[in-house]
Design a protein around this motif. Structure first.
Motif, PDB file in Angstrom:
ATOM      1  N   GLN A   1       6.013  46.806  22.668  1.00 39.33           N
ATOM      2  CA  GLN A   1       5.098  47.545  23.460  1.00 39.33           C
ATOM      3  C   GLN A   1       5.682  48.328  24.497  1.00 39.33           C
ATOM      4  OE1 GLN A   1       2.539  45.291  26.241  1.00 39.33           O
ATOM      5  NE2 GLN A   1       3.961  43.398  25.736  1.00 39.33           N
ATOM      6  N   SER A   2       5.174  49.242  25.145  1.00 39.43           N
ATOM      7  CA  SER A   2       5.537  49.908  25.962  1.00 39.43           C
ATOM      8  C   SER A   2       5.631  49.367  27.421  1.00 39.43           C
ATOM      9  CB  SER A   2       4.767  51.471  26.479  1.00 39.43           C
ATOM     10  OG  SER A   2       4.703  52.271  25.176  1.00 39.43           O
ATOM     11  N   LEU A   3       6.794  49.187  28.134  1.00 38.10           N
ATOM     12  CA  LEU A   3       6.893  48.472  29.151  1.00 38.10           C
ATOM     13  C   LEU A   3       5.879  48.986  30.268  1.00 38.10           C
ATOM     14  CD1 LEU A   3      10.629  48.637  29.742  1.00 38.10           C
ATOM     15  CD2 LEU A   3       9.143  46.628  28.892  1.00 38.10           C
ATOM     16  N   TRP A   4       5.366  50.200  30.416  1.00 35.18           N
ATOM     17  CA  TRP A   4       4.463  50.398  31.563  1.00 35.18           C
ATOM     18  C   TRP A   4       2.977  49.833  31.032  1.00 35.18           C
ATOM     19  CZ3 TRP A   4      -0.020  53.015  30.205  1.00 35.18           C
ATOM     20  CH2 TRP A   4      -0.106  53.718  29.047  1.00 35.18           C
ATOM     21  N   GLN A   5       2.870  49.377  29.675  1.00 36.90           N
ATOM     22  CA  GLN A   5       1.405  49.312  29.254  1.00 36.90           C
ATOM     23  C   GLN A   5       1.500  47.739  29.740  1.00 36.90           C
ATOM     24  OE1 GLN A   5       1.215  50.007  25.165  1.00 36.90           O
ATOM     25  NE2 GLN A   5       0.389  51.995  25.527  1.00 36.90           N
ATOM     26  N   GLU A   6       2.622  47.004  29.584  1.00 38.25           N
ATOM     27  CA  GLU A   6       2.547  45.652  30.006  1.00 38.25           C
ATOM     28  C   GLU A   6       2.434  45.277  31.398  1.00 38.25           C
ATOM     29  OE1 GLU A   6       5.978  43.074  28.618  1.00 38.25           O
ATOM     30  OE2 GLU A   6       6.224  42.488  30.648  1.00 38.25           O
ATOM     31  N   HIS A   7       3.068  46.152  32.300  1.00 35.22           N
ATOM     32  CA  HIS A   7       3.233  46.141  33.702  1.00 35.22           C
ATOM     33  C   HIS A   7       1.666  46.408  34.092  1.00 35.22           C
ATOM     34  CE1 HIS A   7       3.506  47.569  37.810  1.00 35.22           C
ATOM     35  NE2 HIS A   7       4.539  46.652  37.899  1.00 35.22           N
ATOM     36  N   MET A   8       1.027  47.469  33.627  1.00 35.23           N
ATOM     37  CA  MET A   8      -0.369  47.767  34.032  1.00 35.23           C
ATOM     38  C   MET A   8      -1.225  46.756  33.802  1.00 35.23           C
ATOM     39  SD  MET A   8      -2.535  51.009  32.616  1.00 35.23           S
ATOM     40  CE  MET A   8      -2.843  50.450  31.006  1.00 35.23           C
ATOM     41  N   PHE A   9      -1.239  46.058  32.479  1.00 42.42           N
ATOM     42  CA  PHE A   9      -2.100  45.031  32.215  1.00 42.42           C
ATOM     43  C   PHE A   9      -1.902  43.771  33.161  1.00 42.42           C
ATOM     44  CE2 PHE A   9      -2.671  40.909  29.644  1.00 42.42           C
ATOM     45  CZ  PHE A   9      -4.176  41.158  29.457  1.00 42.42           C
ATOM     46  N   TYR A  10      -0.802  43.276  33.154  1.00 43.11           N
ATOM     47  CA  TYR A  10      -0.771  42.093  33.956  1.00 43.11           C
ATOM     48  C   TYR A  10      -0.879  42.260  35.193  1.00 43.11           C
ATOM     49  CZ  TYR A  10       1.065  39.386  29.805  1.00 43.11           C
ATOM     50  OH  TYR A  10       1.325  38.734  28.726  1.00 43.11           O
ATOM     51  N   LEU A  11      -0.644  43.266  35.881  1.00 42.78           N
ATOM     52  CA  LEU A  11      -0.823  43.453  37.243  1.00 42.78           C
ATOM     53  C   LEU A  11      -2.375  43.472  37.511  1.00 42.78           C
ATOM     54  CD1 LEU A  11       1.295  43.922  39.360  1.00 42.78           C
ATOM     55  CD2 LEU A  11       0.629  46.517  39.125  1.00 42.78           C
ATOM     56  N   HIS A  12      -2.968  43.960  36.637  1.00 47.84           N
ATOM     57  CA  HIS A  12      -4.544  44.010  36.867  1.00 47.84           C
ATOM     58  C   HIS A  12      -5.422  42.773  36.428  1.00 47.84           C
ATOM     59  CE1 HIS A  12      -3.704  48.207  37.351  1.00 47.84           C
ATOM     60  NE2 HIS A  12      -4.907  48.438  37.974  1.00 47.84           N
ATOM     61  N   SER A  13      -5.128  42.362  35.291  1.00 47.93           N
ATOM     62  CA  SER A  13      -5.815  41.085  34.615  1.00 47.93           C
ATOM     63  C   SER A  13      -5.401  39.869  35.576  1.00 47.93           C
ATOM     64  CB  SER A  13      -5.237  40.812  33.306  1.00 47.93           C
ATOM     65  OG  SER A  13      -4.000  40.629  33.101  1.00 47.93           O
ATOM     66  N   LEU A  14      -4.153  39.525  35.890  1.00 51.57           N
ATOM     67  CA  LEU A  14      -3.848  38.261  36.829  1.00 51.57           C
ATOM     68  C   LEU A  14      -4.478  38.482  37.924  1.00 51.57           C
ATOM     69  CD1 LEU A  14      -0.093  37.968  35.852  1.00 51.57           C
ATOM     70  CD2 LEU A  14      -1.955  36.606  34.946  1.00 51.57           C
ATOM     71  N   ALA A  15      -5.140  39.562  38.598  1.00 49.19           N
ATOM     72  CA  ALA A  15      -5.937  39.378  39.758  1.00 49.19           C
ATOM     73  C   ALA A  15      -7.295  39.334  39.441  1.00 49.19           C
ATOM     74  CB  ALA A  15      -5.501  40.944  40.361  1.00 49.19           C
ATOM     75  N   LEU A  16      -7.796  39.181  38.357  1.00 46.31           N
ATOM     76  CA  LEU A  16      -9.163  39.026  38.169  1.00 46.31           C
ATOM     77  C   LEU A  16      -9.631  37.767  38.777  1.00 46.31           C
ATOM     78  CD1 LEU A  16      -9.923  40.456  34.734  1.00 46.31           C
ATOM     79  CD2 LEU A  16     -10.706  41.655  36.971  1.00 46.31           C
ATOM     80  N   PRO A  17      -9.284  36.696  38.531  1.00 48.38           N
ATOM     81  CA  PRO A  17      -9.590  35.294  39.192  1.00 48.38           C
ATOM     82  C   PRO A  17      -9.730  35.532  40.723  1.00 48.38           C
ATOM     83  CG  PRO A  17      -8.007  34.829  37.484  1.00 48.38           C
ATOM     84  CD  PRO A  17      -7.990  36.332  37.665  1.00 48.38           C
ATOM     85  N   LEU A  18      -8.909  36.116  41.303  1.00 49.26           N
ATOM     86  CA  LEU A  18      -8.844  36.152  42.763  1.00 49.26           C
ATOM     87  C   LEU A  18     -10.423  36.624  43.464  1.00 49.26           C
ATOM     88  CD1 LEU A  18      -5.289  37.505  43.559  1.00 49.26           C
ATOM     89  CD2 LEU A  18      -6.309  35.127  43.774  1.00 49.26           C
ATOM     90  N   PHE A  19     -11.098  37.419  42.461  1.00 47.34           N
ATOM     91  CA  PHE A  19     -12.239  38.078  43.006  1.00 47.34           C
ATOM     92  C   PHE A  19     -13.228  37.040  43.008  1.00 47.34           C
ATOM     93  CE2 PHE A  19     -10.078  41.927  41.380  1.00 47.34           C
ATOM     94  CZ  PHE A  19     -10.544  42.789  42.405  1.00 47.34           C
ATOM     95  N   TYR A  20     -13.154  35.792  42.571  1.00 45.49           N
ATOM     96  CA  TYR A  20     -14.189  34.728  42.606  1.00 45.49           C
ATOM     97  C   TYR A  20     -14.215  34.424  44.097  1.00 45.49           C
ATOM     98  CZ  TYR A  20     -16.010  30.205  42.098  1.00 45.49           C
ATOM     99  OH  TYR A  20     -17.228  29.128  42.091  1.00 45.49           O
TER     100      TYR A  20
END
Length: 378
Positions: free
Chosen positions: A233-252
Motif C-alpha cells: 500500500q502507499s505510505l501516505w494512505q497508511e499514515h492518513m488512515f492511522y493518524l485519523h482512525s486511532l484518534a476516534l476513541p478520544l472523542f468519547y
C-alpha cells in the motif's frame, strides 16, 4: 516525478477541497462557534472510513522470498498468497507507538484549531495565524536537532512574525454574531482564542519533529522496498488512515459536547430536498426535510476528505519545498475567498499582515533550497 495528469488531479484535490472546506467551515462556525469538536469528529470519521478498505486484505502474509528450498540451498520461487475468510490488517511500515504519539498531538491541535472559533477568531486571522508555523519549527529545530538556518530564513521568520502580530492586532476587536459570555469581555475572549491558536502552533511544531524522525527511521528505508513491491500500500494512505482512525476513541471524552451541538443544529431552519418524480406521482413533490446547517456540515466533511487526500498525495510525491509553496498559495486563495464571500473582515492592517506572512513563507522555503545546496557543497 508527477505526470501532468497526476499534477492536475492532486492540485484539484488540494485547491478544490481545502478552499471549499474553509468556506463551509466559516459558515458553520459563524452560526455555531462551539461546534469545533463536532466538526473535527466528523472529519476524522470520514477519513477513517475512506481509508479502512485499503488497510484490510484477505491474503495471508507473504512468505520470505529467500526461503531455502531443501538442503541444496536453492531459492524457491515466491508462492501465491493464500486466501482467507477473515480479513486482516495489512502489515504496517511504521510501528504502532510512533503512530500513537502522532495521533495524540494531531488530535489535540486539530481540536484546538477548530475550538478557537468559539473565542471570536475571524477566519481571516485563523488562516494567517496558522501560516506562522515556521517560527515554531525554526526554534524547535535549533533547540532539539541543532539545525542550521540561512540568513534568508532568519529574516523570513522575522517578516512572518511581524505579519502575524499585525494581523492579530488588526482584529483585536472583532465583530461576532455570537453572544457575549457573561463576565468576559470581547477582547479577553479574543486573547484566549489567540492563545489557543498559539498552543496549537507549538504542538504542530513538535508533531513536525516527530514526523521527521519517523520518516528518517521508518518511511525512508521502506520507500525503496515499496517501489519494488507493487502489492504494497502507499505510505501516505497508511499514515492518513492511522493518524485519523486511532484518534476516534478520544472523542468519547467529548460525547456530551457533540450531542449538545447536534441538538442545537437540528433546530436550524429546515430545507426541503425535492426528489424527481415520474409517472402518476410527477405532479407531486416529494423529498426529505432536513436542517439547513446539516447540509453545510456534510459539505464540510466531504471537502475535508478531498483536502486531506490531496495534501497527503502531494506530501508523498513531491519535495517539502514544493508542498510548502503550494499550501501557501492555497491559504492565500482561501483568505481571498473568505473576504470576497463573507466580507466585513478585511482592513488595511490585516492585508499588510497577510502579505508579510505569505512573502516570509515563500522566502523561508526558498532559503531551504539554498541551505541544502550549501551543505552539499560542504
Amino acid at each position: 516525478m508527477l505526470s501532468l495528469s497526476d499534477w492536475i488531479t492532486t492540485l484539484s484535490l488540494v485547491f478544490g477541497g481545502c478552499c471549499s472546506n474553509a468556506i463551509t467551515l466559516e459558515h458553520i462556525t459563524a452560526r455555531y462557534p462551539n461546534a469545533g469538536v463536532l466538526i473535527t469528529f466528523f472529519q476524522f470519521l470520514i477519513v477513517s472510513l475512506y481509508g479502512l478498505p485499503k488497510q484490510f486484505t484477505f491474503n495471508d502474509p507473504p512468505e520470505s522470498k529467500h526461503a531455502a528450498n531443501g538442503s541444496n540451498g536453492t531459492v524457491s520461487a515466491p508462492t501465491t498468497p493464500r486466501r482467507r475468510w477473515i480479513p486482516r490488517l495489512k502489515n504496517r511500515k511504521v510501528p504502532l507507538l510512533p503512530y500513537l504519539i502522532q495521533v495524540a498531538l494531531f488530535f489535540v491541535l486539530s481540536t484546538l484549531n477548530n475550538a478557537a472559533f468559539a473565542y471570536h477568531i475571524p477566519m481571516t486571522v485563523h488562516i494567517v495565524f496558522r501560516s506562522g508555523g515556521m517560527i515554531i519549527n525554526m526554534i524547535l529545530g535549533w533547540m532539539f536537532t541543532k539545525k542550521r538556518y540561512t540568513a534568508r530564513q532568519v529574516v523570513s521568520v522575522v517578516v512572518v512574525t511581524a505579519g502575524i502580530i499585525t494581523t492579530t492586532l488588526s482584529a483585536s476587536k472583532p465583530k461576532s454574531h455570537t453572544a457575549e459570555v457573561p463576565g468576559t469581555s470581547n477582547t479577553s475572549l479574543y486573547a484566549m482564542g489567540i492563545s489557543i491558536l498559539g498552543l496549537a502552533l507549538v504542538l504542530s511544531g513538535f508533531l513536525g519533529l516527530i514526523q521527521d524522525w519517523v520518516y528518517a527511521r521508518y518511511i525512508a528505508p521502506a520507500e525503496a522496498e515499496a517501489a519494488s513491491d507493487p502489492t504494497g500500500q502507499s505510505l501516505w494512505q497508511e499514515h492518513m488512515f492511522y493518524l485519523h482512525s486511532l484518534a476516534l476513541p478520544l472523542f468519547y471524552l467529548s460525547k456530551d459536547n457533540i450531542s449538545m451541538e447536534l441538538t442545537r443544529m437540528s433546530s436550524s431552519p429546515p430545507v426541503f430536498l425535492s426528489l424527481p418524480q415520474s409517472g402518476p406521482l410527477a405532479p407531486y413533490e416529494a423529498g426529505p426535510i432536513v436542517p439547513s446547517i446539516f447540509l453545510y456540515l456534510l459539505l464540510n466533511t466531504c471537502t475535508q476528505l478531498v483536502c486531506v487526500v490531496g495534501v497527503n498525495r502531494l506530501t508523498g510525491r513531491v519535495s517539502s519545498l514544493t508542498v510548502t509553496l503550494i499550501l501557501t498559495v492555497r491559504k492565500a486563495i482561501s483568505l481571498l475567498l473568505s473576504v470576497a464571500i463573507y466580507g466585513g473582515q478585511g482592513n488595511t492592517e490585516m492585508w499588510v499582515g497577510a502579505g508579510l506572512v505569505f512573502i516570509g513563507t515563500i522566502g523561508y522555503s526558498t532559503g531551504i533550497r539554498s541551505n541544502d545546496q550549501k551543505e552539499k557543497k560542504d
